[in-house]
Design an enzyme around this catalytic site. Structure first.
Site, PDB file in Angstrom:
ATOM      1  N   TYR A  52       0.825  -1.209   0.000  1.00 22.63           N
ATOM      2  CA  TYR A  52       0.000   0.000   0.000  1.00 22.63           C
ATOM      3  C   TYR A  52       0.858   1.258   0.000  1.00 22.63           C
ATOM      4  CZ  TYR A  52      -3.384   3.531   1.389  1.00 22.63           C
ATOM      5  OH  TYR A  52      -4.154   4.664   1.426  1.00 22.63           O
ATOM      6  N   HIS A  82      -5.151  15.675  -3.445  1.00 22.53           N
ATOM      7  CA  HIS A  82      -5.502  15.834  -2.042  1.00 22.53           C
ATOM      8  C   HIS A  82      -5.419  17.288  -1.579  1.00 22.53           C
ATOM      9  CE1 HIS A  82      -5.580  11.590  -2.105  1.00 22.53           C
ATOM     10  NE2 HIS A  82      -5.389  11.372  -0.807  1.00 22.53           N
ATOM     11  N   ASN A 195       0.000  11.669   5.511  1.00 19.94           N
ATOM     12  CA  ASN A 195      -0.726  10.806   6.440  1.00 19.94           C
ATOM     13  C   ASN A 195      -0.322  11.093   7.877  1.00 19.94           C
ATOM     14  OD1 ASN A 195      -2.768   9.181   5.603  1.00 19.94           O
ATOM     15  ND2 ASN A 195      -1.546   7.346   5.319  1.00 19.94           N
ATOM     16  N   TYR A 280     -20.416  32.607  44.391  1.00 19.83           N
ATOM     17  CA  TYR A 280     -19.687  31.480  43.807  1.00 19.83           C
ATOM     18  C   TYR A 280     -18.555  31.938  42.892  1.00 19.83           C
ATOM     19  CZ  TYR A 280     -23.267  28.036  45.211  1.00 19.83           C
ATOM     20  OH  TYR A 280     -24.106  27.215  45.914  1.00 19.83           O
ATOM     21  N   ARG A 283     -15.846  32.695  45.505  1.00 20.14           N
ATOM     22  CA  ARG A 283     -15.533  31.634  46.467  1.00 20.14           C
ATOM     23  C   ARG A 283     -15.152  30.325  45.778  1.00 20.14           C
ATOM     24  NH1 ARG A 283     -20.094  29.006  49.450  1.00 20.14           N
ATOM     25  NH2 ARG A 283     -21.215  30.816  48.655  1.00 20.14           N
ATOM     26  N   PHE A 328      -2.511   6.971  12.152  1.00 20.87           N
ATOM     27  CA  PHE A 328      -2.748   8.321  11.643  1.00 20.87           C
ATOM     28  C   PHE A 328      -4.060   8.921  12.146  1.00 20.87           C
ATOM     29  CE2 PHE A 328      -4.229   5.091   8.666  1.00 20.87           C
ATOM     30  CZ  PHE A 328      -5.589   5.325   8.718  1.00 20.87           C
ATOM     31  N   GLU A 414     -12.851   4.912   4.544  1.00 17.48           N
ATOM     32  CA  GLU A 414     -12.544   5.725   5.723  1.00 17.48           C
ATOM     33  C   GLU A 414     -13.890   6.101   6.364  1.00 17.48           C
ATOM     34  OE1 GLU A 414     -10.057   8.809   4.119  1.00 17.48           O
ATOM     35  OE2 GLU A 414      -8.612   7.350   3.371  1.00 17.48           O
TER      36      GLU A 414
END
Length: 509
Positions: A52, A82, A195, A280, A283, A328, A414
């Protein structure tokens, strides 16, 4: 300063030095040797069975074998396709952090890229070449694919780079101006450049650095509000906090005690005050700030682990295996970023309540309405609280987690993504908003302290007040308020407050 990059051993401070302060980077000899050894494994595999990212396509195209004579085109096509982001460019410090952290993973020697690839990233960083990386496009799935691809385009002499004046030039022009030849990618290298969680991690590192300071700032300005409101420090006593041993709240209370130590204002109403207890927002300051500190501790630990990790797919192992994995995936850093955004929202929320109390004459123990010089004619800091409320409201929206919003991609290959990039982007905005809220509280509390004269503040709060007065004038008739709030914000951005208070009081937790 030069940061030596060996793969492991990178700290948040190194990321900040390179990303924000322009430190130079050099690769260690060991890193170069590891990368060369891993590369030899990749080159052997390139001639054998399909592997791959080396001899196949990507994502849902992983079963497509690529002929040897098309593998350079494969890497180029990966980067070009990409690099599909949209929107305005992200900040220079984010891009520099991302490039540095990608070089960090390559330096582990588990990605199989030639040493020249990491060296090219380092040369761009050192030359000040900043690729244009659009804000939108990453799901934190196979890491930050689109942002990293935009950066990798410039390594190839393509894409765009930023200029010093905010414009853009082509990647080819940027490389030529720096005297750098474009890189021709070989097998696995396009994948190795894209990646990773480097964009998410870079933003998380910067946020962790900033929040480490802002959590101390929050304690300091809260101490200023304690004095301005004639509140008590008795709720911050060490023996009281020891009954509930969360480390964060004990650290916050210790800071409040340090900053308020010896305060004549606090001592002035130690006895004879008919108020039984404070609200509050005063405190419970250690409890709220402390919970944020404990959240910060978790996120900082996650960040350190990710900085010690090799983030890629597939991984090239020392025994010659090349194994696909999920290292990844951005889930670890995505959840940490979301958690920090919640903490930032909470610290800002309680600060906004203290601001409102300082400005309300019904609750401020004798201070004039809105801390105005001539109430009615003057509005004082009234609209400063509006601004704090708007920032607080936005931080509540930003606290909604991105990491639960997975969307499947790549033809269902994915099918679960982290949304870590979105989590980190909103965290950056939440941190900036928190800093601005604290700047407004600082301005208001300082004015309140001065209106208590002739009573004097503690040494720590006096140091905070004196620093503010180097950039922001004291009480008086209404004037243009926005520049004064911006000046206070800039002092916090410059990280000037904590050292000033520590010099006058003692080191803070």
């Amino acid at each position: 300063m030069t940061v030596e990059l060996d793969g492991p051993g990178v700290a948040v401070s190194d990321v900040v030095a390179v990303a924000r302060h322009g430190s130079q980077v050099q690769l260690s000899a060991d890193a170069l040797d590891r990368m060369a050894a891993a590369r030899s494994i990749v080159e052997t595999l390139a001639e054998g069975e399909p592997a791959y990212g080396i001899s196949t396509g990507f994502g849902a195209l992983a079963n497509t074998t690529i002929p040897v004579d098309r593998r350079v085109a494969l890497q180029q096509s990966l980067i070009r396709s990409h690099a599909a982001g949209m929107g305005p460019p992200v900040e220079t410090e984010v891009v520099r952090a991302m490039m540095f952290l990608r070089a960090r993973t390559l330096a582990f020697g588990a990605s199989g890229a030639r040493p020249q690839v990491a060296e090219m990233l380092v040369r761009l960083i050192n030359a000040g070449v900043v690729p244009v990386v659009p804000e939108h496009g990453s799901l934190g799935a196979s890491g930050d694919l689109a942002p990293l691809a935009h950066a990798a385009l410039v390594l190839m002499g393509e894409g765009e780079a930023l200029t010093g004046d905010g414009g853009t030039i082509s990647g080819a022009e940027a490389l030529a101006a720096a005297g750098i030849e474009p890189l021709v990618l070989a097998e696995k290298e396009g994948l190795a450049l894209t990646n990773g969680t480097d964009g998410i991690l870079g933003m998380l590192c910067l946020a962790v650095h900033d929040l480490a300071g802002l959590l101390r700032v929050a304690d300091i300005v809260a101490a200023c509000s304690v004095e301005a409101l004639l509140a008590t420090d008795r709720a911050f006593a060490a023996d009281l906090l020891a009954l509930r041993p969360h480390p964060g709240q004990q650290a916050s209370a210790a800071n409040l005690r340090t900053v308020l130590a010896g305060s004549p204002i606090v001592a002035s109403h130690r006895h004879g005050d008919d108020r039984v207890q404070d609200a509050y927002s005063i405190r419970c300051t250690p409890q709220v700030h402390g919970a944020a500190r404990d959240t910060f501790g978790f996120a900082a630990e996650v960040t350190d682990r990710e900085l010690a990790s090799a983030i890629d797919n597939p991984m090239v192992m020392e025994d010659g295996r090349v194994e696909s994995c999920g290292n990844f995936h951005g889930a670890p850093v995505a959840l940490a970023a979301d958690y920090l955004a919640i903490a930032a929202a909470e610290v800002g929320a309680i600060a906004e309540r203290r601001i409102d109390r300082l400005l309300d004459a019904n609750r401020s123990a004798g201070l004039p309405p809105f801390l105005a010089n001539d109430p009615g004619v003057d509005s004082g800091l009234m609209i400063g609280q509006y601004t704090a409320a708007a920032l607080c409201a936005e931080n509540r929206r930003l606290a909604s987690p991105a990491s639960v919003d997975s969307l499947p991609t790549s033809a269902m290959q994915e099918d679960h993504v982290s949304m870590g990039w979105g989590a980190a982007r909103k965290l950056r905005r939440a941190v900036a908003n928190l800093r601005r809220i604290l700047a407004i509280e600082w301005v208001a509390a300082a004015r309140g302290i001065e209106l208590r004269a002739p009573l004097q503040p503690a040494a720590g709060t006096a140091a905070a007040l004196n620093l503010l007065r180097t950039a922001v004038p004291g009480p008086g008739p209404d004037r243009w308020l926005s520049p004064e709030l911006a000046a206070a914000d800039q002092l916090l951005t410059n990280e000037a407050l904590v050292p000033a208070v520590e010099a006058a009081a003692a080191p803070l937790a």
